[in-house]
Design a protein around this motif. Structure first.
Motif, PDB file in Angstrom:
ATOM      1  N   HIS A  36       0.759  -1.057   0.105  1.00 22.08           N
ATOM      2  CA  HIS A  36       0.067  -0.076   0.003  1.00 22.08           C
ATOM      3  C   HIS A  36       0.898   1.180  -0.082  1.00 22.08           C
ATOM      4  O   HIS A  36       0.749   2.089  -0.753  1.00 22.08           O
ATOM      5  N   GLU A  48       0.316   6.408 -12.165  1.00 23.37           N
ATOM      6  CA  GLU A  48      -1.100   6.147 -12.104  1.00 23.37           C
ATOM      7  C   GLU A  48      -1.499   4.879 -12.246  1.00 23.37           C
ATOM      8  O   GLU A  48      -1.723   4.299 -13.320  1.00 23.37           O
ATOM      9  N   PRO A  50      -3.727   1.377 -12.511  1.00 22.26           N
ATOM     10  CA  PRO A  50      -5.072   1.313 -13.033  1.00 22.26           C
ATOM     11  C   PRO A  50      -5.877   0.808 -12.094  1.00 22.26           C
ATOM     12  O   PRO A  50      -5.497   0.335 -10.844  1.00 22.26           O
ATOM     13  N   ASP A  51      -7.200   0.890 -11.925  1.00 23.64           N
ATOM     14  CA  ASP A  51      -8.263   0.511 -11.189  1.00 23.64           C
ATOM     15  C   ASP A  51      -7.882  -1.083 -10.871  1.00 23.64           C
ATOM     16  O   ASP A  51      -7.672  -1.786 -11.556  1.00 23.64           O
ATOM     17  N   GLY A  52      -7.968  -1.175  -9.602  1.00 24.22           N
ATOM     18  CA  GLY A  52      -7.873  -2.686  -9.178  1.00 24.22           C
ATOM     19  C   GLY A  52      -6.398  -3.157  -8.829  1.00 24.22           C
ATOM     20  O   GLY A  52      -5.982  -3.978  -8.479  1.00 24.22           O
ATOM     21  N   PHE A  53      -5.483  -2.056  -9.330  1.00 27.92           N
ATOM     22  CA  PHE A  53      -3.936  -2.755  -9.281  1.00 27.92           C
ATOM     23  C   PHE A  53      -3.522  -2.661  -7.807  1.00 27.92           C
ATOM     24  O   PHE A  53      -2.922  -3.730  -7.432  1.00 27.92           O
ATOM     25  N   ASP A  55      -5.352  -3.504  -5.147  1.00 28.70           N
ATOM     26  CA  ASP A  55      -5.818  -4.899  -4.626  1.00 28.70           C
ATOM     27  C   ASP A  55      -4.912  -5.955  -5.076  1.00 28.70           C
ATOM     28  O   ASP A  55      -4.841  -7.059  -4.463  1.00 28.70           O
TER      29      ASP A  55
END
Length: 142
Positions: A36, A48, A50-53, A55
């Motif tokens: 994190h 940046e 991507p979404d979900g990276f 997790d």
């Protein structure tokens, strides 16, 4: 795949994080926290994900550290490195055995970690070293 890069005086632009764990189950959630913070550092550098990276990266690191704990109790090392368009997640442990795939069995409880890691990552390899092995997994940033 090349081993994890380490920043040095010649290349301070390399973004990496290395944490040594002494052992015990607390290193699993701690590894997710390290990921994190590393992803936060990526953002501060203008990368940046991507979404979900986040997790996916937390899952990959958690699975690799869990495997190290289960199959090579003792110390382990987690290294995260920005390499091209991927984050390399490398876990070193003292075990001599290589990770192995179990036959596909959707009814089996547990034993799916390596399968998950290989589905999420572009590349997963294991290299031996003098005191055990390192598993390298490259998670794409695209």
């Amino acid at each position: 795949m090349t081993p994890a890069h380490r920043p040095d005086a010649a290349d301070a632009s390399v973004l990496s994080s290395v944490v040594e764990f002494r052992g015990g189950s607390a290193m699993i959630p701690a590894s997710r926290d390290v990921v994190h913070r590393f992803v936060e550092r990526l953002g501060a550098r203008g990368v940046e994900p991507p979404d979900g990276f986040l997790d996916a990266a937390r899952l990959v690191a958690g699975e690799l550290v869990t495997n190290a704990l289960r199959h090579a109790p003792g110390p382990c090392r987690l290294a995260l490195t920005l390499v091209d368009d991927c984050v390399e997640i490398a876990v070193s442990d003292t075990g001599e055995g290589y990770p192995t795939f179990l036959p596909r069995d959707p009814l089996r409880v547990g034993g799916h970690g390596l399968e998950i890691v290989t589905r999420l990552c572009d590349e997963v390899i294991t290299k031996p070293h003098a005191t055990g092995k390192t598993v390298y997994a490259r998670l794409p940033l695209r």
